[in-house]
Design a protein around this motif. Structure first.
Motif, PDB file in Angstrom:
ATOM      1  N   HIS A 148       9.621 -19.996  12.418  1.00  0.00           N
ATOM      2  CA  HIS A 148       8.385 -19.263  12.703  1.00  0.00           C
ATOM      3  C   HIS A 148       7.220 -20.215  12.944  1.00  0.00           C
ATOM      4  CE1 HIS A 148      10.178 -15.387  11.940  1.00  0.00           C
ATOM      5  NE2 HIS A 148      10.562 -15.739  10.730  1.00  0.00           N
ATOM      6  N   HIS A 177      -3.643 -19.581   9.064  1.00  0.00           N
ATOM      7  CA  HIS A 177      -2.202 -19.513   9.245  1.00  0.00           C
ATOM      8  C   HIS A 177      -1.488 -19.966   7.975  1.00  0.00           C
ATOM      9  CE1 HIS A 177      -2.664 -18.508  13.382  1.00  0.00           C
ATOM     10  NE2 HIS A 177      -3.219 -19.671  13.720  1.00  0.00           N
ATOM     11  N   ALA A 194      -5.346 -23.238   5.838  1.00  0.00           N
ATOM     12  CA  ALA A 194      -4.061 -22.547   5.740  1.00  0.00           C
ATOM     13  C   ALA A 194      -4.034 -21.588   4.565  1.00  0.00           C
ATOM     14  CB  ALA A 194      -2.925 -23.566   5.594  1.00  0.00           C
ATOM     15  N   ARG A 226       1.012 -12.106  11.824  1.00  0.00           N
ATOM     16  CA  ARG A 226      -0.186 -12.754  12.338  1.00  0.00           C
ATOM     17  C   ARG A 226      -0.484 -14.077  11.653  1.00  0.00           C
ATOM     18  NH1 ARG A 226      -4.965  -8.531  12.163  1.00  0.00           N
ATOM     19  NH2 ARG A 226      -6.001 -10.311  13.139  1.00  0.00           N
ATOM     20  N   MET A 227       0.159 -14.331  10.480  1.00  0.00           N
ATOM     21  CA  MET A 227      -0.087 -15.582   9.770  1.00  0.00           C
ATOM     22  C   MET A 227       0.715 -16.750  10.329  1.00  0.00           C
ATOM     23  SD  MET A 227      -2.350 -15.237   7.442  1.00  0.00           S
ATOM     24  CE  MET A 227      -3.234 -13.924   6.601  1.00  0.00           C
ATOM     25  N   ALA A 228       1.707 -16.490  11.176  1.00  0.00           N
ATOM     26  CA  ALA A 228       2.517 -17.577  11.733  1.00  0.00           C
ATOM     27  C   ALA A 228       1.646 -18.498  12.576  1.00  0.00           C
ATOM     28  CB  ALA A 228       3.646 -17.010  12.577  1.00  0.00           C
ATOM     29  N   ALA A 229       2.004 -19.759  12.624  1.00  0.00           N
ATOM     30  CA  ALA A 229       1.193 -20.757  13.325  1.00  0.00           C
ATOM     31  C   ALA A 229       1.066 -20.451  14.811  1.00  0.00           C
ATOM     32  CB  ALA A 229       1.799 -22.144  13.130  1.00  0.00           C
ATOM     33  N   ASP A 257      -1.529 -16.506  17.569  1.00  0.00           N
ATOM     34  CA  ASP A 257      -2.976 -16.516  17.783  1.00  0.00           C
ATOM     35  C   ASP A 257      -3.252 -16.241  19.247  1.00  0.00           C
ATOM     36  OD1 ASP A 257      -5.657 -16.708  17.534  1.00  0.00           O
ATOM     37  OD2 ASP A 257      -5.707 -18.792  16.867  1.00  0.00           O
ATOM     38  N   ASP A 269      -6.487 -17.519  20.841  1.00  0.00           N
ATOM     39  CA  ASP A 269      -6.857 -18.919  20.599  1.00  0.00           C
ATOM     40  C   ASP A 269      -7.457 -19.575  21.839  1.00  0.00           C
ATOM     41  OD1 ASP A 269      -5.556 -22.028  20.572  1.00  0.00           O
ATOM     42  OD2 ASP A 269      -6.669 -21.379  18.805  1.00  0.00           O
ATOM     43  N   ARG A 312       1.077 -21.829   5.478  1.00  0.00           N
ATOM     44  CA  ARG A 312       1.755 -23.113   5.311  1.00  0.00           C
ATOM     45  C   ARG A 312       2.570 -23.023   4.026  1.00  0.00           C
ATOM     46  NH1 ARG A 312       0.842 -28.344   7.361  1.00  0.00           N
ATOM     47  NH2 ARG A 312       2.221 -29.829   6.334  1.00  0.00           N
ATOM     48  N   THR A 360       6.056 -22.467  11.193  1.00  0.00           N
ATOM     49  CA  THR A 360       5.233 -22.609   9.992  1.00  0.00           C
ATOM     50  C   THR A 360       5.493 -23.965   9.360  1.00  0.00           C
ATOM     51  OG1 THR A 360       5.317 -20.223   9.580  1.00  0.00           O
ATOM     52  CG2 THR A 360       4.706 -21.633   7.730  1.00  0.00           C
TER      53      THR A 360
END
Length: 377
Positions: A339, A312, A241, A290-293, A296, A299, A314, A341
């Motif tokens: 989000h 992602h 994270a 793009r960092m939100a869980a 992706d 994936d 945290r 997160t």
């Protein structure tokens, strides 16, 4: 990749701890007591205050000096400005760094020097420059170093840095963000600034800080399993994270900035930090991007054997105030969860300002150390 199996193998952790980081975190309470004794033996407690200084200037290399200045500035509040003198130079090597006093520095100002090295020619020159301007100079550094000789020549006050037996001789001191280094440099300066009335850090308060650090060491030690060890738990949560560190409360601010610095220097991991409530606006786009869980899109097609998982965010929420009253914590939780997160929270037990600050620093120091060891950094 984080080797989670190593976290529950004390022998393997000890073998991996080549820099003595885990030992330094465990011995933080003892380091506070030793540093306070060194300050007393150096005569800090016997000083007679001639009034508060107009400004407190702090010089020293690396993350340790940055954190010391941040902590002292927070604790002193608006009583006297605390200003860190940033070095210049072509490299971070001791011989390449130089410090300069502001043009207005004079006899009513106090210069504090904090370094785990003591061989920097630039700091010795700075002490001489301050002496010529009539400023009082106090330094905390290893004994028998050029800086100690410079302080004697310029009639300053030198306090030997509290070091552990395994840090003496040919073994170099740990990184500037190491837990033992921070408390060894910070404690004598707390004693000094308490003596001249800039902040409250009497002997009984420092003993409580040492006791609190001992308690955290018992909870977060290498023999305590991950499921009941808050530092190991947080380390595993941050394994893949990007730590988004939010702080609430006056003392939590420097603790969060210290955590980000320790993550970078000890564990080689990035982290972003901001104080609530401004953090909610500053990092809203980060959590929605793009960092939100949930962000992706590739994936499903990712090769989970060959490709590393996406990084992602945290949220790590550090608080030093009670749950009631005026707080942005609820809004922080709502924003993170909206989000997708995940959020981790650390809040110290009741106590004085120094105790709660020490607890937050101790928890996050242990976390950074475990991340470093389990990542093979």
């Amino acid at each position: 990749m984080l080797d989670e199996s190593l976290l529950d193998t004390p022998e393997a952790l000890s073998e991996a701890d080549r820099r003595g980081l885990l030992r330094g975190a465990a011995e933080a309470g003892a380091r506070v007591r030793t540093a306070a004794r060194h300050a007393a033996e150096a005569g800090v407690a016997d000083l007679k205050s001639d009034g508060r200084p107009r400004a407190v200037l702090i010089a020293g290399p690396g993350a340790a000096a940055v954190c010391v200045a941040d902590l002292l500035g927070t604790l002193a509040g608006a009583v006297s400005p605390v200003i860190r003198l940033a070095p210049t130079g072509v490299a971070p090597a001791a011989g390449a760094l130089r410090w300069e006093l502001p043009g207005w520095t004079g006899s009513v100002d106090l210069l504090l020097i904090a370094t785990p090295d003591g061989t920097e020619p630039g700091l010795s020159l700075l002490a001489e420059q301050a002496y010529r301007r009539g400023s009082t100079v106090v330094a905390v550094a290893p004994a028998d170093t050029p800086l100690a000789e410079a302080l004697e020549a310029s009639h300053g006050l030198f306090v030997p840095m509290a070091t552990a037996p395994y840090e003496k001789g040919d073994t170099p001191l740990s990184a500037a963000s190491a837990p033992g280094v921070l408390w060894a440099l910070l404690t004598p300066l707390l004693v000094l600034l308490d003596r001249i009335g800039l902040l409250a850090a009497p002997a009984d308060a420092l003993e409580k800080v040492a006791d609190r650090l001992d308690q955290i060491a018992e909870r977060c030690g290498p023999a305590v399993a991950t499921y009941s060890n808050p530092a190991k738990t947080l380390a595993t949560e941050l394994a893949d994270a990007l730590p988004v560190i939010w702080t609430e409360g006056t003392s939590a601010g420097p603790a969060g900035r210290r955590f980000a610095a320790a993550l970078a220097e000890l564990a080689g991991r990035p982290g972003v930090v901001a104080e609530l409530p401004e953090a909610l606006a500053a990092h809203s786009a980060l959590l929605a991007g793009r960092m939100a869980a949930a962000a992706d899109p590739d994936d499903f097609f990712r090769d989970r054997v060959e490709e590393a998982p996406a990084l992602h965010a945290r949220v790590v929420l550090l608080r030093d105030r009670p749950g009631g009253g005026l707080s942005a914590a609820s809004a922080a939780r709502e924003l993170a969860l909206s989000h997708d997160t995940p959020i981790s929270e650390l809040e110290p037990e009741a106590g004085g300002e120094l105790e709660t600050l020490a607890e937050l620093i101790a928890y996050t120091d242990f976390t950074a150390v475990y991340l470093s060891l389990a990542s093979g950094v």
